[in-house]
Design a protein around this motif. Sequence first.
Motif, PDB file in Angstrom:
ATOM      1  N   GLY A 278       0.807  -1.219   0.000  1.00 53.00           N
ATOM      2  CA  GLY A 278       0.000   0.000   0.000  1.00 53.00           C
ATOM      3  C   GLY A 278       0.843   1.274   0.000  1.00 53.00           C
ATOM      4  N   PHE A 279       2.167   1.135   0.045  1.00 58.63           N
ATOM      5  CA  PHE A 279       2.989   2.341   0.003  1.00 58.63           C
ATOM      6  C   PHE A 279       3.002   2.929  -1.414  1.00 58.63           C
ATOM      7  CE2 PHE A 279       5.118   0.367   3.805  1.00 58.63           C
ATOM      8  CZ  PHE A 279       4.660   1.330   4.691  1.00 58.63           C
ATOM      9  N   LEU A 280       3.433   4.145  -1.483  1.00 57.23           N
ATOM     10  CA  LEU A 280       3.384   4.891  -2.730  1.00 57.23           C
ATOM     11  C   LEU A 280       4.573   4.566  -3.620  1.00 57.23           C
ATOM     12  CD1 LEU A 280       1.675   7.280  -3.930  1.00 57.23           C
ATOM     13  CD2 LEU A 280       3.460   8.784  -3.043  1.00 57.23           C
ATOM     14  N   CYS A 281       4.314   4.342  -4.894  1.00 52.62           N
ATOM     15  CA  CYS A 281       5.383   4.173  -5.883  1.00 52.62           C
ATOM     16  C   CYS A 281       5.306   5.317  -6.874  1.00 52.62           C
ATOM     17  CB  CYS A 281       5.210   2.839  -6.599  1.00 52.62           C
ATOM     18  SG  CYS A 281       6.410   2.587  -7.919  1.00 52.62           S
ATOM     19  N   THR A 282       6.429   5.946  -7.136  1.00 50.68           N
ATOM     20  CA  THR A 282       6.459   7.046  -8.114  1.00 50.68           C
ATOM     21  C   THR A 282       6.777   6.501  -9.506  1.00 50.68           C
ATOM     22  OG1 THR A 282       8.831   7.494  -8.016  1.00 50.68           O
ATOM     23  CG2 THR A 282       7.464   8.481  -6.285  1.00 50.68           C
ATOM     24  N   PRO A 283       6.675   7.347 -10.523  1.00 49.61           N
ATOM     25  CA  PRO A 283       7.166   6.934 -11.854  1.00 49.61           C
ATOM     26  C   PRO A 283       8.667   6.658 -11.824  1.00 49.61           C
ATOM     27  CG  PRO A 283       5.743   8.860 -12.036  1.00 49.61           C
ATOM     28  CD  PRO A 283       6.005   8.654 -10.567  1.00 49.61           C
ATOM     29  N   THR A 284       9.131   6.061 -12.882  1.00 51.51           N
ATOM     30  CA  THR A 284      10.504   5.550 -12.959  1.00 51.51           C
ATOM     31  C   THR A 284      11.443   6.554 -13.615  1.00 51.51           C
ATOM     32  OG1 THR A 284       9.624   3.327 -13.138  1.00 51.51           O
ATOM     33  CG2 THR A 284      11.879   3.641 -13.908  1.00 51.51           C
ATOM     34  N   VAL A 285      12.657   6.611 -13.080  1.00 52.29           N
ATOM     35  CA  VAL A 285      13.737   7.331 -13.769  1.00 52.29           C
ATOM     36  C   VAL A 285      14.395   6.326 -14.699  1.00 52.29           C
ATOM     37  CG1 VAL A 285      15.932   8.541 -13.494  1.00 52.29           C
ATOM     38  CG2 VAL A 285      14.078   8.891 -11.838  1.00 52.29           C
ATOM     39  N   ASN A 286      14.219   6.538 -15.995  1.00 57.30           N
ATOM     40  CA  ASN A 286      14.589   5.520 -16.975  1.00 57.30           C
ATOM     41  C   ASN A 286      16.030   5.588 -17.443  1.00 57.30           C
ATOM     42  OD1 ASN A 286      11.967   4.251 -17.307  1.00 57.30           O
ATOM     43  ND2 ASN A 286      11.313   6.182 -18.216  1.00 57.30           N
ATOM     44  N   VAL A 287      16.636   6.739 -17.284  1.00 55.80           N
ATOM     45  CA  VAL A 287      18.012   6.900 -17.772  1.00 55.80           C
ATOM     46  C   VAL A 287      18.912   7.196 -16.587  1.00 55.80           C
ATOM     47  CG1 VAL A 287      19.534   8.209 -19.290  1.00 55.80           C
ATOM     48  CG2 VAL A 287      17.178   7.749 -19.993  1.00 55.80           C
ATOM     49  N   GLY A 288      19.997   6.463 -16.473  1.00 54.63           N
ATOM     50  CA  GLY A 288      20.901   6.623 -15.335  1.00 54.63           C
ATOM     51  C   GLY A 288      22.334   6.868 -15.777  1.00 54.63           C
TER      52      GLY A 288
ATOM     53  N   ARG B 247       4.716   5.041 -36.791  1.00 53.37           N
ATOM     54  CA  ARG B 247       4.310   5.380 -38.161  1.00 53.37           C
ATOM     55  C   ARG B 247       5.507   5.647 -39.077  1.00 53.37           C
ATOM     56  NH1 ARG B 247      -0.782   9.598 -37.935  1.00 53.37           N
ATOM     57  NH2 ARG B 247      -1.943   8.609 -36.219  1.00 53.37           N
ATOM     58  N   THR B 248       6.592   6.155 -38.507  1.00 59.63           N
ATOM     59  CA  THR B 248       7.696   6.597 -39.361  1.00 59.63           C
ATOM     60  C   THR B 248       8.906   5.674 -39.319  1.00 59.63           C
ATOM     61  OG1 THR B 248       8.652   7.846 -37.520  1.00 59.63           O
ATOM     62  CG2 THR B 248       7.152   9.036 -38.991  1.00 59.63           C
ATOM     63  N   GLY B 249       9.005   4.876 -38.277  1.00 59.73           N
ATOM     64  CA  GLY B 249      10.215   4.063 -38.128  1.00 59.73           C
ATOM     65  C   GLY B 249      11.321   4.789 -37.399  1.00 59.73           C
ATOM     66  N   PHE B 250      11.106   6.039 -37.034  1.00 58.02           N
ATOM     67  CA  PHE B 250      12.147   6.740 -36.275  1.00 58.02           C
ATOM     68  C   PHE B 250      12.198   6.217 -34.832  1.00 58.02           C
ATOM     69  CE2 PHE B 250      11.450  10.153 -39.548  1.00 58.02           C
ATOM     70  CZ  PHE B 250      12.698  10.006 -40.133  1.00 58.02           C
ATOM     71  N   LEU B 251      13.284   6.539 -34.203  1.00 52.67           N
ATOM     72  CA  LEU B 251      13.550   6.022 -32.868  1.00 52.67           C
ATOM     73  C   LEU B 251      12.847   6.841 -31.792  1.00 52.67           C
ATOM     74  CD1 LEU B 251      15.509   3.866 -31.586  1.00 52.67           C
ATOM     75  CD2 LEU B 251      17.067   5.765 -31.192  1.00 52.67           C
ATOM     76  N   CYS B 252      12.222   6.147 -30.854  1.00 57.57           N
ATOM     77  CA  CYS B 252      11.643   6.809 -29.681  1.00 57.57           C
ATOM     78  C   CYS B 252      12.385   6.326 -28.441  1.00 57.57           C
ATOM     79  CB  CYS B 252      10.161   6.458 -29.566  1.00 57.57           C
ATOM     80  SG  CYS B 252       9.384   7.127 -28.090  1.00 57.57           S
ATOM     81  N   THR B 253      12.779   7.251 -27.598  1.00 60.21           N
ATOM     82  CA  THR B 253      13.472   6.880 -26.356  1.00 60.21           C
ATOM     83  C   THR B 253      12.458   6.718 -25.222  1.00 60.21           C
ATOM     84  OG1 THR B 253      13.728   9.094 -25.461  1.00 60.21           O
ATOM     85  CG2 THR B 253      15.366   8.371 -27.102  1.00 60.21           C
ATOM     86  N   PRO B 254      12.900   6.216 -24.076  1.00 61.01           N
ATOM     87  CA  PRO B 254      12.023   6.221 -22.903  1.00 61.01           C
ATOM     88  C   PRO B 254      11.652   7.656 -22.514  1.00 61.01           C
ATOM     89  CG  PRO B 254      13.870   4.739 -22.550  1.00 61.01           C
ATOM     90  CD  PRO B 254      14.169   5.514 -23.808  1.00 61.01           C
TER      91      PRO B 254
END
Lengths: 256, 256, 256, 256, 256, 256
Positions: C56-66, D54-61
């Motif tokens: 039940g604790f809160l989870c935030t969105p993820t930091v995807n790039v490190g 749609r375009t094939g271009f790259l999408c990052t996180p």
Amino acid sequence: MYLADEAWPELEEYFAEESLALVPLGSTEQHGPHLPESTDHTIAEAFAREAAERTGFLCTPTVNVGVSPHHRQFPGTMWVDPPEFRDYVESFTRNLAYHGIDRVVFVNAHGGNVQHLREVGRRVRDDGTAYAVEWMWDESIPELVDEVFEQNGPHGGPKETAMMQYLDGEHVHDDRLEAARDGGVASVADADTVKHGSRTFYDAIDNTDNGVLGDQTDATAEKGERLFEAASDQLVQLCEWLDDQRFEDLLPKDRV
Amino acid sequence: MYLADEAWPELEEYFAEESLALVPLGSTEQHGPHLPESTDHTIAEAFAREAAERTGFLCTPTVNVGVSPHHRQFPGTMWVDPPEFRDYVESFTRNLAYHGIDRVVFVNAHGGNVQHLREVGRRVRDDGTAYAVEWMWDESIPELVDEVFEQNGPHGGPKETAMMQYLDGEHVHDDRLEAARDGGVASVADADTVKHGSRTFYDAIDNTDNGVLGDQTDATAEKGERLFEAASDQLVQLCEWLDDQRFEDLLPKDRV
Amino acid sequence: MYLADEAWPELEEYFAEESLALVPLGSTEQHGPHLPESTDHTIAEAFAREAAERTGFLCTPTVNVGVSPHHRQFPGTMWVDPPEFRDYVESFTRNLAYHGIDRVVFVNAHGGNVQHLREVGRRVRDDGTAYAVEWMWDESIPELVDEVFEQNGPHGGPKETAMMQYLDGEHVHDDRLEAARDGGVASVADADTVKHGSRTFYDAIDNTDNGVLGDQTDATAEKGERLFEAASDQLVQLCEWLDDQRFEDLLPKDRV
Amino acid sequence: MYLADEAWPELEEYFAEESLALVPLGSTEQHGPHLPESTDHTIAEAFAREAAERTGFLCTPTVNVGVSPHHRQFPGTMWVDPPEFRDYVESFTRNLAYHGIDRVVFVNAHGGNVQHLREVGRRVRDDGTAYAVEWMWDESIPELVDEVFEQNGPHGGPKETAMMQYLDGEHVHDDRLEAARDGGVASVADADTVKHGSRTFYDAIDNTDNGVLGDQTDATAEKGERLFEAASDQLVQLCEWLDDQRFEDLLPKDRV
Amino acid sequence: MYLADEAWPELEEYFAEESLALVPLGSTEQHGPHLPESTDHTIAEAFAREAAERTGFLCTPTVNVGVSPHHRQFPGTMWVDPPEFRDYVESFTRNLAYHGIDRVVFVNAHGGNVQHLREVGRRVRDDGTAYAVEWMWDESIPELVDEVFEQNGPHGGPKETAMMQYLDGEHVHDDRLEAARDGGVASVADADTVKHGSRTFYDAIDNTDNGVLGDQTDATAEKGERLFEAASDQLVQLCEWLDDQRFEDLLPKDRV
Amino acid sequence: MYLADEAWPELEEYFAEESLALVPLGSTEQHGPHLPESTDHTIAEAFAREAAERTGFLCTPTVNVGVSPHHRQFPGTMWVDPPEFRDYVESFTRNLAYHGIDRVVFVNAHGGNVQHLREVGRRVRDDGTAYAVEWMWDESIPELVDEVFEQNGPHGGPKETAMMQYLDGEHVHDDRLEAARDGGVASVADADTVKHGSRTFYDAIDNTDNGVLGDQTDATAEKGERLFEAASDQLVQLCEWLDDQRFEDLLPKDRV
């Protein structure tokens, strides 16, 4: 008392009683063909250790590398750029305050550090953390220096040469004193350093071929000892004066 | 060759031939009731000077204060915060490169500096300025350390105690070794430092009442000497390996 | 409770009752020819969401790039340089504290982030803002990991492969497991990463041609599931332990 | 192509052919009582992924947390302060250029990020690293937005509500649309945000009690879909236009 | 009251009574072939001095150089990069607060400064130091501007031309108004500045060959005077409104 | 030539021929009960404009606020902290170089700026961007100053008073000259500013009750004019000398 040689229980006792620290700072930079590059940090450390011994105040380890980009054309000169130097000194000064140190003497032996230590001093004073002052030995005994030497030689001159002959004679090349004088600028007045009121030079090499000024043959270890004793006296008195002040009197005054 | 003891003409000759420098870095921080706070910088300097003497490579003055906020609760611990430490080290390392130094060994004796020296090493390598590596003596002879001591004691333990007995016995309080052991954490395994996979402590005092771990009574100056000799050998070999590399092989590889 | 899916009235209720948040952080970087570059952030997010659901604790969105400069030679590796990463994480962690969050678990799945998250943790703790700890799943179940795999494979090895087979099998190239093993370094001991006690490498490519180590063919989704369950248990317990502490007990202790 | 789902060999192929990347950026912040705090990053990610497909271009996180201090009074709003946000985005954008990416579309769905992304765009363009532009969906179809809604509602208004009903209806509280409208500021003109030419407010709460403006009951998923299709078309065209340019034409012009 | 013309005793009296300051900020940048590069700082200073005279509030000296990299291709444009501009303005604004100033009007006449002044305003407000707002004259009288000119000309257009004809006619090249119009972009709508919703330009020169837009021949000193009077009225009212507020009402509201 | 009064076509001609700029910098700070706070920036601007007029070189607008924290206790003193001041000046100096300016004279009239301008000068010189020197009028005619006044008065003394009587007599309170002298420190030697070699004061108020030193009654506009003419001559000669140098001769010399 030399901080680095003590274990924490002894230091605990010190901080229970005292709130002053001596911090030696110098540089590692060319001092001509005859002096070791340690000159400025060797001198700073000697004064700080001496005053600590005489007074019982705490001396910290030495900051050996300072702000010396103006000597970099001469081999071996190490330096830290000004913003990094200031921030480094500020950081450990603030952290000394954690232990209760609220007054610090920056025992400095390198002219290139002065303004930066003053700037750090303001930073830590203006927010009430600590009161830190910069001290250079030759500024404390100007008349004696003038009396002892014909040319009150600046960088790598007779003044610093004599001091190093006394403190670390083993690393002074006494056989190069004439060469030092003849290859440099014997008389400071001859160094063409100001044009129409503007200091137009930035580096030592702009003025002197071998990195030094003054007449090094005028130096002796005896003169060095005399200066060391006299300036140590001054430093001791500065510490005692500082210790006598109330902390609130050292902080910034209120607005008019 | 110790940079600070030389005048610039000798250093000019060095840079004409060589491009490697040893830079000692330590800390000034509590090492228990029995060891002086100099421990880490004394050890770092001893190794760097020894390796310089054996190989002829250049050794610079020592950085005496490092990243030690985790020891601050014990009196006398000095420290610089991580960003300022990194920037200070980066600045003088880049400036060494001005003289042609393109490979640097950070002879380090403080665990708290490791990651920061690695980060600086990456900074100066990734832009092609220099190749710098971090070295700690005990990492170079892990088996010998395990063999010599029952408890491969970490901070202020038998390992560092023995080393200081050998290098600077005068400042080791031999009469406090038992107290050090009994007032600290004899067995590292007993220090409850990780919870469910997370290091939940930040400061040494969270684990140990007197700041140290391990059994200090297991230390002798003879053991210290043996470790010093063995690790110095490793450092010498590291310098020679580094000196043998082509600079381009030390720089980052190209993209796949 | 997943912060991003909630509207502010629900979150208002949470902050009225609780003061803990789980923050997932990973990387986007090469994980060999067989794993998607999402590996580390996918794993981090899965654990944080799972623990949030169970407790039940809160989870935030993820930091995807490190912090992944050491993988940059392999195409697609994204990274943020260390100072910017630390400052970014520090900024949002401090800002979480605005809402009353005073304890944070950095649910991390990238080794390159560890030291930086610890540094941020110290920053926010030392000024009393919050207590944040770093957690990595494999550190919480070291014995199980050793039991499940012959080679406790590090980067891109069987451990991460199994986890991704379980969590996101669709993006694992199962037909490349042998190639991953044969083109990389099967046994970590074979990777020549340390010379005379010094880590002389900086980039993954210095050790491994295809970016990974260990024997990937030893991985299965079932093993992944088993590890996921066991480590999730640990994370749940960590959260509960953290929640049980008084905030003042999590802050730095006073000076000795 | 979604970067995070691919292994490095596939990405190697991409970089061999293409030099454009789509980077989604949003925020995690209050969007009224009816919308999830994910709103801005959900929308940004949806557009970037759609255009990539749609375009094939790259999408990052996705960068999930942006510059939202102006919403902080409402529970759950996360934010990064502007300098840290800019530096973080600049860092990974520069690092994308390592792989050959020289044109970037910041697919942004948060007004508070715009100026900062523009500033980063200038930084990386002015030194010739890459050309990056900021794009927001509603700016690309202003007339259609005006046509579809009576009140071209800004933050948390019908525009964003419709988009979220279409993209992530599960997390929209449809039963709170009237409350959202009645508790906020139905007509933007009524929000007293400017005094004598000066924007005298800094925070959303200065204008609106529940964090949103506009008439949310005017939103439907069908409207959301229509807007999504139209704006996706625009984004695709922007990518194609960008891809058609010569890199030198995207860089700063010479001095007059 | 103009701060720079007063001695400290007069200023002491001011601070004893009042807490508001007007700070003029502009730029030094190209304004086409017909206007001097002072245009923005001349205008800013004129308004601030006028309002100070009418109200008795304090006006400080002018910040003459602002954020103008987008005009750099035209000779003479001076600029400060955004981080340095923000930090400089923040520093003196905080320092004004030392004297008791707690509300500041940034009287700004350069569009490129707006977002940065808003960012500084947030910084000093969010920590409770002061409340600072940005004001531009044309934003305060939008309807009048529309009424007076056919083309509500932006940079270097009729609006600014008329203002300078009134304020500093001596430095306006009236004989170049037609050239300004014909060599630039007469109609803003014709400047192709947005592609598919994205502002794809960064520099003025991307849109206009001579640096200006609008029909300069539509300007007269009389129009300038009329605008000056009307906008000065607005600025006076803004100051009075600001002065009437309680400081606590200007600070950030509490959390919901 | 005054940059701000010109339109870009005239400046284009200048940059085609010349590469020198005069940049006036001063402060806005207390100068005693008798002088306006503009003193330093008024003087700086007057000299820079005069030299520009006599030589045809370019003069930029003035930086009106400098580094004056040491005067802050006196009402009205504005200041920028040193790091922000340096970075601001560095930024616009580098940007001047974009137009081809490769030599800059910082025409400075505030002692507190000197070291910072020197530091900026080194920054832009050491990377080959430009050569900038700092100039103060009284440093250029030290003998004349000594000849004209009995007390070569520093801050707010007869020297600055005479100069302001000549340049902006309207704002000098001639009826307060005696009060200025009697309420301050008539003889600099009496100001107890150094203790045992250490400057132990940080703020002007530590030495002087009304902010000034010297005997102001010794000042006249005629003396001011004489000094102005003489120092302007020096500045003109400095510009001509600078203009005569080859740029490469102004850059740092190579290593020994």
